[in-house]
Design a protein around this motif. Structure first.
Motif, short mmCIF file in Angstrom:
data_model
loop_
_atom_site.label_atom_id
_atom_site.label_comp_id
_atom_site.label_asym_id
_atom_site.label_seq_id
_atom_site.Cartn_x
_atom_site.Cartn_y
_atom_site.Cartn_z
N ASP A 7 23.99 52.28 12.64
CA ASP A 7 23.49 52.51 13.88
C ASP A 7 24.47 53.27 14.91
OD1 ASP A 7 21.47 52.39 16.01
OD2 ASP A 7 22.50 50.41 16.87
N LEU A 8 25.04 54.22 14.24
CA LEU A 8 25.85 55.22 15.19
C LEU A 8 25.14 56.02 15.91
CD1 LEU A 8 29.06 56.01 14.91
CD2 LEU A 8 28.33 58.18 13.76
N ARG A 9 25.53 56.15 17.53
CA ARG A 9 25.10 56.98 18.43
C ARG A 9 26.21 57.51 18.90
NH1 ARG A 9 19.84 55.26 19.67
NH2 ARG A 9 19.11 53.36 18.41
N PRO A 18 22.80 62.28 33.93
CA PRO A 18 23.34 61.41 32.91
C PRO A 18 23.93 61.99 31.48
CG PRO A 18 20.83 61.73 33.10
CD PRO A 18 21.30 62.48 34.14
N ALA A 19 24.43 61.14 30.92
CA ALA A 19 24.88 61.62 29.56
C ALA A 19 23.83 61.82 28.55
CB ALA A 19 25.92 60.54 28.80
N VAL A 20 23.94 62.94 27.59
CA VAL A 20 23.09 63.20 26.81
C VAL A 20 23.38 62.77 25.41
CG1 VAL A 20 22.10 65.27 25.71
CG2 VAL A 20 22.69 65.41 28.09
N GLU A 21 22.39 61.96 24.85
CA GLU A 21 22.69 61.34 23.30
C GLU A 21 22.44 62.47 22.50
OE1 GLU A 21 22.13 57.04 22.19
OE2 GLU A 21 20.37 58.12 21.25
N VAL A 22 23.17 62.55 21.60
CA VAL A 22 22.91 63.72 20.61
C VAL A 22 22.76 63.14 19.06
CG1 VAL A 22 23.95 65.73 21.67
CG2 VAL A 22 25.42 64.28 20.27
N VAL A 23 23.21 61.97 18.81
CA VAL A 23 23.17 61.34 17.52
C VAL A 23 22.51 59.73 17.85
CG1 VAL A 23 24.04 60.35 15.53
CG2 VAL A 23 25.09 62.59 16.34
N HIS A 24 21.17 59.81 17.17
CA HIS A 24 20.44 58.54 17.48
C HIS A 24 20.40 57.61 16.34
CE1 HIS A 24 19.44 61.65 20.43
NE2 HIS A 24 18.87 62.27 19.90
N GLY A 25 21.30 56.52 16.45
CA GLY A 25 21.07 55.58 15.41
C GLY A 25 21.08 55.88 14.01
N THR A 60 34.91 63.34 26.24
CA THR A 60 33.50 63.32 27.14
C THR A 60 32.60 62.83 25.96
OG1 THR A 60 32.96 65.61 26.12
CG2 THR A 60 33.96 65.25 28.43
N ALA A 61 32.79 62.30 24.80
CA ALA A 61 32.02 61.64 23.89
C ALA A 61 32.14 60.34 23.99
CB ALA A 61 32.19 62.01 22.35
N LYS A 62 30.89 59.51 24.14
CA LYS A 62 30.81 58.13 23.86
C LYS A 62 30.17 57.77 22.49
CE LYS A 62 29.08 54.08 26.01
NZ LYS A 62 28.16 53.38 27.13
N VAL A 63 31.03 56.77 21.85
CA VAL A 63 30.34 56.71 20.60
C VAL A 63 30.12 55.15 20.14
CG1 VAL A 63 30.73 56.96 17.80
CG2 VAL A 63 31.80 58.56 19.47
N ASP A 230 18.37 62.75 14.77
CA ASP A 230 17.52 61.62 14.19
C ASP A 230 17.60 61.69 12.83
OD1 ASP A 230 16.29 60.46 16.43
OD2 ASP A 230 14.77 62.09 16.82
N PRO A 231 17.71 60.28 12.15
CA PRO A 231 17.59 60.42 10.49
C PRO A 231 16.10 60.43 10.18
CG PRO A 231 17.60 58.04 11.39
CD PRO A 231 17.93 59.09 12.78
#
Length: 269
Positions: A7-9, A18-25, A60-63, A230-231
């Motif tokens: 579940d890597l985000r 707001p932050a932008v999520e670029v890898v979703h689960g 700047t990345a949050k994992v 997305d996977p």
């Protein structure tokens, strides 16, 4: 299990908004001696995923999620501990060797640098090991080329040097981020054969990242298809190529040249 990503985000902070999520689960497992192909068009999050695994994303990345390496979650490790893992446990081949290599250093010295700093080898022993690595990755006339500068080598030779550097500390996991980009078809095939031989001969695990499903189809045991973070689809490579379940995967297969599809035994999707 060599590597288990759960579940890597990944999201990036912005100056405004707001932050932008670029890898979703994203989740996947990688066994020892196995090759996983990660495929998708530019912007799908492939390289971000690999850099997150290496702990090389900017501040700047949050994992979030888990990255289990031999059962240990390396995601929360401090930078000092990650430095100890890089090279020794995880090696990386970067996309563009001309920018990854130091233009002012001879290639032999660049390979030897890690051996001297991390293994305590003498300069002569490090040079001998560097030569062995250059021969392992099939650099022509390696004893002569060891003192070349990167600009004196072809793109394929520079990529071989990048592979040699990644292998110098004998990692158990190798991440190859678009290792055949901008190479002609013949050299591309040679680089893929080298990577495939390394997995077989050294028993290492390999993550091969590419936008080209034809490249992935040559050597990957399993494939993860990504689209916009997305996977999309994941499974045995042969199954993905011959019996895709998602329209996006079918489009990637359709984009492959006919001769490549024929060589992989794939019907037009």
């Amino acid at each position: 299990m060599m590597l288990s990503v759960q579940d890597l985000r990944v999201s990036f902070a912005r100056a405004h908004g707001p932050a932008v999520e670029v890898v979703h689960g994203i989740s996947f497992d990688l066994e020892k001696g196995e090759t996983l192909g990660i495929v998708g068009e530019s912007g799908s999050g492939k390289s971000v995923l690999s850099l997150a695994t290496m702990g090389l994303l900017p501040r700047t990345a949050k994992v979030s999620g888990k990255i289990l390496l031999d059962g240990q979650d390396i995601l929360p490790l401090p930078e000092r501990d990650m430095c100890a893992l890089r090279g020794r446990k995880i090696g990386m081949i970067f996309q563009e060797p001309m920018t990854a290599l130091n233009p002012a250093m001879r290639v032999g010295a660049q390979i030897a640098e890690g051996l001297i700093l991390n293994k305590g080898l003498s300069k002569s022993a490090a040079r001998a090991e560097s030569l062995r690595l250059l021969e392992m990755v099939k650099i022509p006339r390696a004893p002569e080329r060891i003192d070349s500068f990167p600009h004196e080598m072809s793109g394929g030779q520079r990529q071989r040097v990048g592979i040699a550097i990644a292998l110098a500390l004998q990692p158990e996991l190798l991440i190859a981020d678009e290792p055949t980009t901008a190479l002609d078809v013949t050299v591309q095939a040679e680089i893929l054969d080298i990577l495939d031989d390394l997995v077989t001969d050294l028993g290492i695990s390999l993550i091969l990242i590419s936008h080209d499903l034809g490249v992935i189809g040559r050597i990957a045991d399993r494939t993860l298809v990504m689209y916009r973070g997305d996977p999309v689809e994941q499974g045995e490579t042969e199954q993905i190529l011959r019996r895709p379940t998602q329209d996006y995967t079918r489009k990637l297969i359709s984009a492959m040249p006919r001769r490549v599809r024929n060589s992989l035994g794939v019907q037009h999707a």
